[in-house]
Design a protein around this motif. Structure first.
Motif, PDB file in Angstrom:
ATOM      1  N   ASP A 182       6.564   7.782  -8.706  1.00 47.81           N
ATOM      2  CA  ASP A 182       7.813   8.454  -8.332  1.00 47.81           C
ATOM      3  C   ASP A 182       8.459   9.177  -9.498  1.00 47.81           C
ATOM      4  O   ASP A 182       9.519   9.800  -9.328  1.00 47.81           O
ATOM      5  N   GLY A 183       7.868   9.076 -10.685  1.00 49.58           N
ATOM      6  CA  GLY A 183       8.368   9.818 -11.835  1.00 49.58           C
ATOM      7  C   GLY A 183       9.295   9.050 -12.750  1.00 49.58           C
ATOM      8  O   GLY A 183       9.913   9.638 -13.645  1.00 49.58           O
ATOM      9  N   LEU A 184       9.391   7.731 -12.561  1.00 57.02           N
ATOM     10  CA  LEU A 184      10.245   6.928 -13.437  1.00 57.02           C
ATOM     11  C   LEU A 184       9.520   6.671 -14.753  1.00 57.02           C
ATOM     12  O   LEU A 184       8.396   6.164 -14.766  1.00 57.02           O
ATOM     13  N   GLY A 185      10.162   7.022 -15.871  1.00 52.44           N
ATOM     14  CA  GLY A 185       9.546   6.873 -17.178  1.00 52.44           C
ATOM     15  C   GLY A 185       9.501   5.434 -17.654  1.00 52.44           C
ATOM     16  O   GLY A 185       9.948   4.503 -16.976  1.00 52.44           O
ATOM     17  N   PHE A 186       8.977   5.263 -18.887  1.00 53.11           N
ATOM     18  CA  PHE A 186       8.815   3.913 -19.431  1.00 53.11           C
ATOM     19  C   PHE A 186      10.148   3.187 -19.550  1.00 53.11           C
ATOM     20  O   PHE A 186      10.295   2.054 -19.095  1.00 53.11           O
TER      21      PHE A 186
END
Length: 283
Positions: A182-186
């Motif tokens: 979904d595009g959530l970063g670290f």
């Protein structure tokens, strides 16, 4: 057959009785020193020397007030709060990220690194007194709260990483994979998913780290020289000198000194117990 059933019932009753006897004996062994300390703090020095294990004729509640004022414990408590909470925050941030990396990423010597970190739990803290003192003297961090905060944060890292890693291993990777798609970063995954779902591990590690920082005496006495910067544990020494010791006020000061760590443990005991259980079973 009936005889065997009766024998089993008798054996079960005996085991139950032995279990409760052991638990009661352990409770008495643990609680009695605290009760004795509190009762003794309510005596006069004459009553203490005359009969150490008797109850006071008239409770001397002013011993707590006298100890608090004469030793300047108000300032020392503030110093201990600053040092303990500062060390716990840094410790949890570093140990959380280290435990996450060890738990989630597959790299060479991963388990060897974790084993080396875990071995730090078994090393006595006093073994590093001279190296720490020399290093802090070179870095001009002696007699400063910043130096003590960094020291406490580092010496609690092995235990915190060991505890939190057990929770990280139970965290389902599918949730992170879905969040990554979904595009959530670290950092988004770490702070918005991992931390909330493994909070019991952080509470457990933070509680142990706080108790260690609050009750630690050797390094606080070694690193801090200015009276205004001393923590609560070093302030207790005010009642002991070369010639005399004010025992009842000393015990009153000890009661005041240990009360916050006991309160923190009782406040988070459910999370700590569940945290240790989950880490032990699934870690």
């Amino acid at each position: 057959m009936q005889h065997m059933i009766q024998s089993r019932d008798v054996g079960s009753v005996i085991l139950r009785v032995l279990k409760w006897v052991l638990l009661i004996a352990l409770a008495i062994y643990t609680i009695f020193p605290l009760l004795w300390l509190f009762v003794t703090a309510l005596k006069t020095n004459a009553e203490y020397f005359q009969s150490p294990f008797s109850f006071p004729k008239t409770p001397q509640w002013h011993n707590f007030v006298d100890a608090f004022i004469s030793a300047g414990m108000g300032r020392q408590i503030i110093n201990s709060i600053v040092v303990a909470f500062g060390a716990v925050i840094i410790n949890l941030l570093l140990s959380g990220m280290a435990a996450y990396a060890i738990s989630r990423y597959r790299f060479r010597a991963r388990e060897a690194i974790f084993m080396a970190i875990s071995l730090g739990v078994m090393i006595p803290l006093n073994a590093f007194m001279i190296p720490y003192y020399r290093m802090y003297s070179t870095m001009h961090l002696l007699d400063s709260h910043i130096g003590l905060i960094l020291l406490y944060a580092s010496i609690n890292l092995p235990m915190s990483i060991f505890i939190i890693r057990g929770f990280m291993d139970t965290f389902p990777t599918e949730l992170e994979e879905a969040a990554n798609i979904d595009g959530l970063g670290f950092f988004g995954r770490f702070f918005h998913m991992v931390l909330p779902l493994t909070k019991n591990g952080f509470v457990t590690a933070g509680t142990f780290a706080f108790i260690t920082c609050w009750n630690e005496f050797v390094y606080a006495n070694l690193m801090l020289n200015t009276a205004a910067k001393r923590t609560i544990q070093t302030g207790v020494r005010w009642f002991t000198n070369e010639f005399t010791t004010d025992y009842v006020r000393l015990y009153a000061a000890i009661c005041v000194a240990i009360a916050p760590s006991l309160a923190i443990y009782f406040l988070f005991q459910e999370q700590v117990i569940s945290g240790l259980t989950v880490g032990a079973v699934k870690g």
